[in-house]
Scaffold this motif. Structure first.
Motif, PDB file in Angstrom:
ATOM      1  N   THR A   1       0.679  -1.193   0.182  1.00 38.01           N
ATOM      2  CA  THR A   1       0.028  -0.195  -0.109  1.00 38.01           C
ATOM      3  C   THR A   1       0.908   1.128   0.060  1.00 38.01           C
ATOM      4  O   THR A   1       0.606   2.104  -1.052  1.00 38.01           O
ATOM      5  CB  THR A   1      -1.002   0.156   1.310  1.00 38.01           C
ATOM      6  OG1 THR A   1      -1.780  -1.051   1.036  1.00 38.01           O
ATOM      7  CG2 THR A   1      -1.908   1.354   1.339  1.00 38.01           C
ATOM      8  N   PRO A   2       1.656   1.294   0.829  1.00 42.48           N
ATOM      9  CA  PRO A   2       2.771   2.652   0.900  1.00 42.48           C
ATOM     10  C   PRO A   2       3.551   2.905  -0.426  1.00 42.48           C
ATOM     11  O   PRO A   2       3.749   3.902  -0.891  1.00 42.48           O
ATOM     12  CB  PRO A   2       3.571   2.447   1.896  1.00 42.48           C
ATOM     13  CG  PRO A   2       2.920   1.411   2.913  1.00 42.48           C
ATOM     14  CD  PRO A   2       2.119   0.601   2.148  1.00 42.48           C
ATOM     15  N   THR A   3       3.745   1.634  -1.143  1.00 38.50           N
ATOM     16  CA  THR A   3       4.590   1.667  -2.249  1.00 38.50           C
ATOM     17  C   THR A   3       3.697   2.201  -3.485  1.00 38.50           C
ATOM     18  O   THR A   3       4.035   3.105  -4.399  1.00 38.50           O
ATOM     19  CB  THR A   3       5.265   0.481  -2.779  1.00 38.50           C
ATOM     20  OG1 THR A   3       5.723  -0.223  -1.683  1.00 38.50           O
ATOM     21  CG2 THR A   3       5.761   0.213  -3.945  1.00 38.50           C
ATOM     22  N   LEU A   4       2.520   1.909  -3.560  1.00 37.64           N
ATOM     23  CA  LEU A   4       1.560   2.014  -4.887  1.00 37.64           C
ATOM     24  C   LEU A   4       0.908   3.368  -4.594  1.00 37.64           C
ATOM     25  O   LEU A   4       0.339   4.079  -5.276  1.00 37.64           O
ATOM     26  CB  LEU A   4       0.425   1.113  -4.897  1.00 37.64           C
ATOM     27  CG  LEU A   4       0.740  -0.221  -5.168  1.00 37.64           C
ATOM     28  CD1 LEU A   4      -0.520  -1.238  -5.179  1.00 37.64           C
ATOM     29  CD2 LEU A   4       1.418  -0.353  -6.650  1.00 37.64           C
ATOM     30  N   ASN A   5       0.855   4.102  -3.252  1.00 42.16           N
ATOM     31  CA  ASN A   5       0.179   5.444  -3.038  1.00 42.16           C
ATOM     32  C   ASN A   5       0.853   6.528  -3.985  1.00 42.16           C
ATOM     33  O   ASN A   5      -0.166   7.327  -4.666  1.00 42.16           O
ATOM     34  CB  ASN A   5       0.232   5.714  -1.629  1.00 42.16           C
ATOM     35  CG  ASN A   5      -0.981   5.062  -0.818  1.00 42.16           C
ATOM     36  OD1 ASN A   5      -1.735   4.389  -1.369  1.00 42.16           O
ATOM     37  ND2 ASN A   5      -1.096   5.154   0.605  1.00 42.16           N
ATOM     38  N   PRO A   6       2.153   6.677  -4.103  1.00 44.73           N
ATOM     39  CA  PRO A   6       2.678   7.800  -4.955  1.00 44.73           C
ATOM     40  C   PRO A   6       2.135   7.587  -6.287  1.00 44.73           C
ATOM     41  O   PRO A   6       2.095   8.492  -6.953  1.00 44.73           O
ATOM     42  CB  PRO A   6       4.124   7.759  -4.727  1.00 44.73           C
ATOM     43  CG  PRO A   6       4.396   6.861  -3.173  1.00 44.73           C
ATOM     44  CD  PRO A   6       3.389   5.793  -3.436  1.00 44.73           C
ATOM     45  N   PHE A   7       2.264   6.175  -6.840  1.00 45.32           N
ATOM     46  CA  PHE A   7       2.016   6.013  -8.306  1.00 45.32           C
ATOM     47  C   PHE A   7       0.147   6.425  -8.440  1.00 45.32           C
ATOM     48  O   PHE A   7       0.069   6.882  -9.593  1.00 45.32           O
ATOM     49  CB  PHE A   7       2.189   4.663  -8.522  1.00 45.32           C
ATOM     50  CG  PHE A   7       3.466   4.130  -8.768  1.00 45.32           C
ATOM     51  CD1 PHE A   7       4.401   4.505  -9.698  1.00 45.32           C
ATOM     52  CD2 PHE A   7       4.121   3.656  -7.525  1.00 45.32           C
ATOM     53  CE1 PHE A   7       5.609   4.115  -9.702  1.00 45.32           C
ATOM     54  CE2 PHE A   7       5.299   3.390  -7.362  1.00 45.32           C
ATOM     55  CZ  PHE A   7       6.386   3.546  -8.758  1.00 45.32           C
ATOM     56  N   ILE A   8      -0.475   5.992  -7.678  1.00 46.53           N
ATOM     57  CA  ILE A   8      -1.681   6.547  -7.732  1.00 46.53           C
ATOM     58  C   ILE A   8      -2.091   8.050  -7.859  1.00 46.53           C
ATOM     59  O   ILE A   8      -2.790   8.127  -8.536  1.00 46.53           O
ATOM     60  CB  ILE A   8      -2.671   5.920  -6.627  1.00 46.53           C
ATOM     61  CG1 ILE A   8      -2.630   4.433  -6.579  1.00 46.53           C
ATOM     62  CG2 ILE A   8      -4.033   6.503  -6.604  1.00 46.53           C
ATOM     63  CD1 ILE A   8      -3.240   3.621  -5.343  1.00 46.53           C
ATOM     64  N   TYR A   9      -1.502   8.817  -6.855  1.00 43.80           N
ATOM     65  CA  TYR A   9      -1.514  10.149  -6.707  1.00 43.80           C
ATOM     66  C   TYR A   9      -0.892  10.975  -7.905  1.00 43.80           C
ATOM     67  O   TYR A   9      -0.859  12.050  -8.294  1.00 43.80           O
ATOM     68  CB  TYR A   9      -1.225  10.797  -5.392  1.00 43.80           C
ATOM     69  CG  TYR A   9      -2.378  10.486  -4.405  1.00 43.80           C
ATOM     70  CD1 TYR A   9      -3.569  11.565  -4.567  1.00 43.80           C
ATOM     71  CD2 TYR A   9      -2.333   9.835  -3.516  1.00 43.80           C
ATOM     72  CE1 TYR A   9      -4.420  11.459  -3.721  1.00 43.80           C
ATOM     73  CE2 TYR A   9      -3.499   9.518  -2.642  1.00 43.80           C
ATOM     74  CZ  TYR A   9      -4.455  10.493  -2.755  1.00 43.80           C
ATOM     75  OH  TYR A   9      -5.580  10.532  -1.863  1.00 43.80           O
TER      76      TYR A   9
END
Length: 329
Positions: A282-290
């Protein structure tokens, strides 16, 4: 094993994800890569939202805080796991374990609070647009974040103080890759009734109420969107919520998977693998999502990297930054 009071010399054994020596190098490389990507991605978002005046809005203020929390979240568990894999050991001291549990509670709880506050921000922006700047002013936004920090620090401190009253057997094995509070309670040698009651109450307060807040905010948002006559207006208003909805779904979805996995199986290995979803993925994907589909963040990152590229220390051989610039465009 003989039961003993906890001391500074006490140690636990983290069983980790796998005891196979051949798998250890692969796990080390994988988690090191995920950790570096997470830290770099979230740091870029923090720099973009703080340095670019176009992103000095409540939504990106909360996003900046969320990125900071995600860095702390993954830094609580992964570095120790990497050290143990690299040195081929499983031990963790009593103090280290409690410290890990303390910060894990803080950062996971802050994720809950920030996602709830971000949902409220979208609710005010869409349902009360004329009052948005008046309600979501800088002072109020800062106060929301400060109160969230104070609450979760107090909750985490209570858990740790109660944990310090427990006894553990010498060389206690923890069937996990980090000192999760629930796992520590399971391996304690003394009565954990008060600890479990406190854990259940905190789970309700820190999970059920934030989820209800998010659901309420989006129910009001959907109701407001249904009253709009223009399809373009509906799309524009709801598109600002898309990124937040993705992160909420990812965070609570992975948390639900962990809960169902722990409730439906007694396999500690499966529980550990499921826990990876919300502690690492989850912390890894958050920057990509935003960032990948958010034009504002992509534009800010592009301007930030352009400034770095035009600085005196810029080298023509720095192809990595050039490649990122081309990607953002």
């Amino acid at each position: 094993m003989k039961a003993a009071n906890h001391t500074r010399q006490s140690q636990f054994l983290l069983l980790g994800l796998s005891g196979d020596p051949e798998v250890q190098p692969l796990l080390f490389a994988l988690f090191l890569l995920l950790y570096l990507v997470t830290v770099l991605g979230n740091l870029l978002i923090i720099l973009a939202t703080t340095c670019d005046s176009h992103l000095h809005t409540p939504m990106y203020f909360f996003l900046c805080n969320l990125s900071f929390v995600d860095i702390g979240f993954i830094s609580t568990t992964v570095p120790k796991m990497l050290v143990n894999i690299r040195e081929q050991k499983k031990d963790i001291s009593y103090i280290e374990c409690l410290t890990e549990a303390y910060f894990f509670i803080i950062f996971s709880g802050m994720d809950d609070f920030l996602l709830t506050v971000m949902a409220y921000d979208r609710f005010v922006a869409i349902c009360h647009p004329l009052k948005y700047t008046l309600i979501m002013n800088l002072h109020f936004c800062g106060l929301l974040v400060l109160i969230s920090w104070l609450i979760i620090i107090c909750v985490s401190l209570i858990h740790i103080l109660l944990m310090m009253q427990l006894n553990f057997s010498t060389g206690t094995e923890i069937p996990h890759f980090f000192g999760e509070l629930a796992q520590l309670l399971k391996v304690a040698s003394s009565d954990t009734l008060i600890n479990n009651i406190c854990l259940y109450v905190a789970t309700v307060l820190l999970t059920v109420f934030p989820v209800r807040g998010i659901l309420f905010s989006y129910s009001q948002i959907v109701s407001s969107l249904m009253k709009m006559s223009s399809t373009a207006s509906k799309y524009k208003a709801f598109s600002t919520c898309g990124f937040h909805l993705c992160v909420v779904s990812l965070f609570y979805g992975t948390g639900l998977v962990v809960y169902l996995s722990s409730a439906g199986t007694h396999s500690s290995h499966q529980n550990s693998v499921a826990s990876l979803m919300y502690t690492v993925v989850t912390p890894t994907l958050n920057p990509f999502i935003y960032s990948l589909r958010n034009k504002d963040v992509k534009g800010a990152l592009g301007r930030l990297l352009s400034m770095a590229a035009s600085s005196p220390s810029w080298s023509a051989t720095d192809f990595r930054t050039k490649g990122i610039l081309q990607f953002l465009r």
